[in-house]
Design a protein around this motif. Structure first.
Motif, mmCIF file in Angstrom:
data_model
loop_
_atom_site.group_PDB
_atom_site.id
_atom_site.type_symbol
_atom_site.label_atom_id
_atom_site.label_comp_id
_atom_site.label_asym_id
_atom_site.label_seq_id
_atom_site.Cartn_x
_atom_site.Cartn_y
_atom_site.Cartn_z
ATOM 1 N N HIS A 176 -56.465 -61.485 111.140
ATOM 2 C CA HIS A 176 -55.741 -61.465 112.413
ATOM 3 C C HIS A 176 -55.372 -62.889 112.828
ATOM 4 O O HIS A 176 -54.225 -63.172 113.213
ATOM 5 N N ALA A 177 -56.341 -63.801 112.746
ATOM 6 C CA ALA A 177 -56.096 -65.201 113.119
ATOM 7 C C ALA A 177 -55.126 -65.864 112.155
ATOM 8 O O ALA A 177 -54.235 -66.623 112.558
ATOM 9 N N HIS A 178 -55.263 -65.575 110.853
ATOM 10 C CA HIS A 178 -54.392 -66.185 109.852
ATOM 11 C C HIS A 178 -52.937 -65.793 110.080
ATOM 12 O O HIS A 178 -52.023 -66.626 109.963
ATOM 13 N N ARG A 179 -52.686 -64.541 110.413
ATOM 14 C CA ARG A 179 -51.314 -64.090 110.667
ATOM 15 C C ARG A 179 -50.695 -64.857 111.827
ATOM 16 O O ARG A 179 -49.513 -65.223 111.784
ATOM 17 N N ARG A 180 -51.474 -65.103 112.853
ATOM 18 C CA ARG A 180 -50.942 -65.802 114.018
ATOM 19 C C ARG A 180 -50.788 -67.305 113.771
ATOM 20 O O ARG A 180 -49.837 -67.919 114.241
ATOM 21 N N LEU A 181 -51.705 -67.859 113.027
ATOM 22 C CA LEU A 181 -51.600 -69.291 112.719
ATOM 23 C C LEU A 181 -50.391 -69.595 111.840
ATOM 24 O O LEU A 181 -49.817 -70.692 111.913
ATOM 25 N N THR A 182 -50.010 -68.656 111.015
ATOM 26 C CA THR A 182 -48.886 -68.884 110.103
ATOM 27 C C THR A 182 -47.581 -68.291 110.628
ATOM 28 O O THR A 182 -46.571 -68.287 109.925
ATOM 29 N N ASP A 183 -47.615 -67.777 111.867
ATOM 30 C CA ASP A 183 -46.417 -67.240 112.502
ATOM 31 C C ASP A 183 -45.663 -68.377 113.179
ATOM 32 O O ASP A 183 -46.189 -69.005 114.109
ATOM 33 N N PRO A 184 -44.420 -68.684 112.752
ATOM 34 C CA PRO A 184 -43.671 -69.790 113.375
ATOM 35 C C PRO A 184 -43.523 -69.622 114.878
ATOM 36 O O PRO A 184 -43.463 -70.612 115.609
ATOM 37 N N GLY A 185 -43.486 -68.393 115.347
ATOM 38 C CA GLY A 185 -43.328 -68.155 116.773
ATOM 39 C C GLY A 185 -44.547 -68.530 117.590
ATOM 40 O O GLY A 185 -44.478 -68.604 118.825
ATOM 41 N N GLN A 186 -45.692 -68.775 116.926
ATOM 42 C CA GLN A 186 -46.910 -69.141 117.636
ATOM 43 C C GLN A 186 -47.408 -70.541 117.238
ATOM 44 O O GLN A 186 -48.562 -70.880 117.474
ATOM 45 N N SER A 187 -46.511 -71.336 116.658
ATOM 46 C CA SER A 187 -46.915 -72.669 116.186
ATOM 47 C C SER A 187 -47.294 -73.613 117.318
ATOM 48 O O SER A 187 -47.985 -74.616 117.099
ATOM 49 N N HIS A 188 -46.861 -73.305 118.545
ATOM 50 C CA HIS A 188 -47.165 -74.174 119.682
ATOM 51 C C HIS A 188 -48.519 -73.861 120.310
ATOM 52 O O HIS A 188 -49.006 -74.631 121.135
ATOM 53 N N ARG A 189 -49.127 -72.753 119.900
ATOM 54 C CA ARG A 189 -50.356 -72.311 120.560
ATOM 55 C C ARG A 189 -51.580 -72.990 119.959
ATOM 56 O O ARG A 189 -51.673 -73.177 118.741
ATOM 57 N N PRO A 190 -52.545 -73.366 120.780
ATOM 58 C CA PRO A 190 -53.742 -74.045 120.271
ATOM 59 C C PRO A 190 -54.534 -73.151 119.325
ATOM 60 O O PRO A 190 -54.610 -71.931 119.506
ATOM 61 N N VAL A 191 -55.134 -73.778 118.324
ATOM 62 C CA VAL A 191 -55.970 -73.042 117.372
ATOM 63 C C VAL A 191 -57.113 -72.349 118.106
ATOM 64 O O VAL A 191 -57.462 -71.198 117.804
ATOM 65 N N GLN A 192 -57.682 -73.023 119.080
ATOM 66 C CA GLN A 192 -58.807 -72.458 119.826
ATOM 67 C C GLN A 192 -58.409 -71.151 120.510
ATOM 68 O O GLN A 192 -59.163 -70.167 120.499
ATOM 69 N N ALA A 193 -57.213 -71.106 121.095
ATOM 70 C CA ALA A 193 -56.759 -69.897 121.792
ATOM 71 C C ALA A 193 -56.605 -68.743 120.813
ATOM 72 O O ALA A 193 -56.997 -67.600 121.107
ATOM 73 N N ILE A 194 -56.057 -69.014 119.638
ATOM 74 C CA ILE A 194 -55.876 -67.965 118.636
ATOM 75 C C ILE A 194 -57.227 -67.470 118.132
ATOM 76 O O ILE A 194 -57.429 -66.265 117.921
ATOM 77 N N ALA A 195 -58.178 -68.383 117.963
ATOM 78 C CA ALA A 195 -59.517 -67.991 117.508
ATOM 79 C C ALA A 195 -60.171 -67.045 118.516
ATOM 80 O O ALA A 195 -60.700 -65.993 118.143
#
Length: 322
Positions: A269-288
């Motif tokens: 789930h986290a990997h999909r969001r981290l590699t999504d260009p549309g979410q590149s501005h979001r902090p890693v901590q928030a995605i985690a």
């Protein structure tokens, strides 16, 4: 080497192209009478609409779709086999008249019909249905007096019906159907569940299908609740109405654990969001945190173990590849 002689067959049937070209009579002749093997008539002046996605495995067919208010009729000349159909109304309602019995079915309910006898189905409102064709030969060893169950409704809260419908979603999973052996296993499991729904005993050999369906139901709920930081074995077990011990046994039979499955799903789930260009501005901590990880250091460590790189490196690589 396994010979793949049991391909998954997919077919999309729709009245829409025929309606647009003014050839609905051709649709009724080609698809209704010749392919689906029944008469189809719109009722109450409603325009005819019918669409279905048909998926076929060894001894099993599932058709799901929508239909306008209509009446279907199976006459003697349409009968070409004596297998059974389980019809589930996910929306709308219907009335089955077969063998002198009448069954009224509402949303979430189901009814059994035998293709070996004439029948009529009245669907008074726009509806969505799932129809399963089951082999009579495969059900007969496990269920007595099958024909006595025709036109018998099954309630929306019937646990076995819910397991059967939930497990049938595996027909949309390419990985689960990748080989002939897997496709045959899914067909067997579906027949196991149908036999249990129809009154077969929950003991070998039907347990295999029951366990497969319960494990899928557990996994589906975990994936729905994946971002809950307090996701736990006891919470899922309670929701699924099984014991924690039984649920752990289901995962153990697959060579994994509840904890491992949750961790892998959250990492994906986290990997999909981290590699999504549309979410590149979001902090890693928030995605985690949104992926269900309450401890950032644990997330970073397990992510690196799983993917061989840090979350930031995964994001940068995706940016370069994109």
């Amino acid at each position: 080497m396994e010979v793949d002689d049991h391909e998954l067959v997919r077919l999309f049937v729709s009245s829409e192209p025929y309606a647009e070209s003014g050839q609905l009579d051709a649709f009724r002749e080609v698809w209704s009478r010749k392919m689906l093997r029944y008469e189809l008539e719109p009722i109450d002046g409603h325009p005819l609409h019918f669409d279905a996605v048909i998926r076929s495995l060894p001894d099993l067919t599932m058709a799901s779709g929508s239909r306008s208010p209509m009446r279907t009729r199976r006459a003697n000349e349409h009968i070409d086999h004596d297998d059974f159909f389980l019809v589930v109304f996910t929306e709308g309602a219907g009335e089955l008249n077969e063998r002198g019995r009448v069954a009224n079915i509402g949303a979430g309910e189901a009814v059994l019909s035998s293709n070996g006898s004439p029948a009529s189905f009245v669907i008074p409102t726009s509806s969505r249905t799932i129809s399963y064709r089951f082999s009579r030969a495969l059900l007969r060893p496990h269920v007595r007096n099958l024909d006595d169950l025709v036109a018998r409704p099954f309630a929306q809260d019937d646990q076995m019906l819910r397991l059967l419908v939930g497990y049938s979603k595996v027909l949309n999973d390419q990985d689960a159907l990748a080989t002939a052996g897997l496709r045959r296993a899914v067909s067997v499991h579906m027949h196991d569940l149908a036999a249990l729904l129809l009154g077969g005993k929950a003991e070998p050999p039907l347990n295999q299908g029951l366990q497969a369906a319960r494990l899928k139901a557990v996994k589906d709920e975990i994936l729905l609740r994946l971002t809950d930081s307090d996701l736990s074995v006891d919470a899922i077990a309670g929701s699924q109405q099984v014991s924690e011990r039984y649920m752990r046994k289901l995962f153990a039979a697959e060579g994994t654990t509840f904890t491992d499955f949750v961790r892998e799903a959250r990492l994906a789930h986290a990997h999909r969001r981290l590699t999504d260009p549309g979410q590149s501005h979001r902090p890693v901590q928030a995605i985690a945190y949104e992926s269900g990880f309450g401890d950032l250091s644990y997330f970073n460590r397990t992510f690196r173990q799983r993917y061989g790189m840090t979350p930031s490196e995964a994001r940068e690589r995706a940016r370069q590849d994109g």
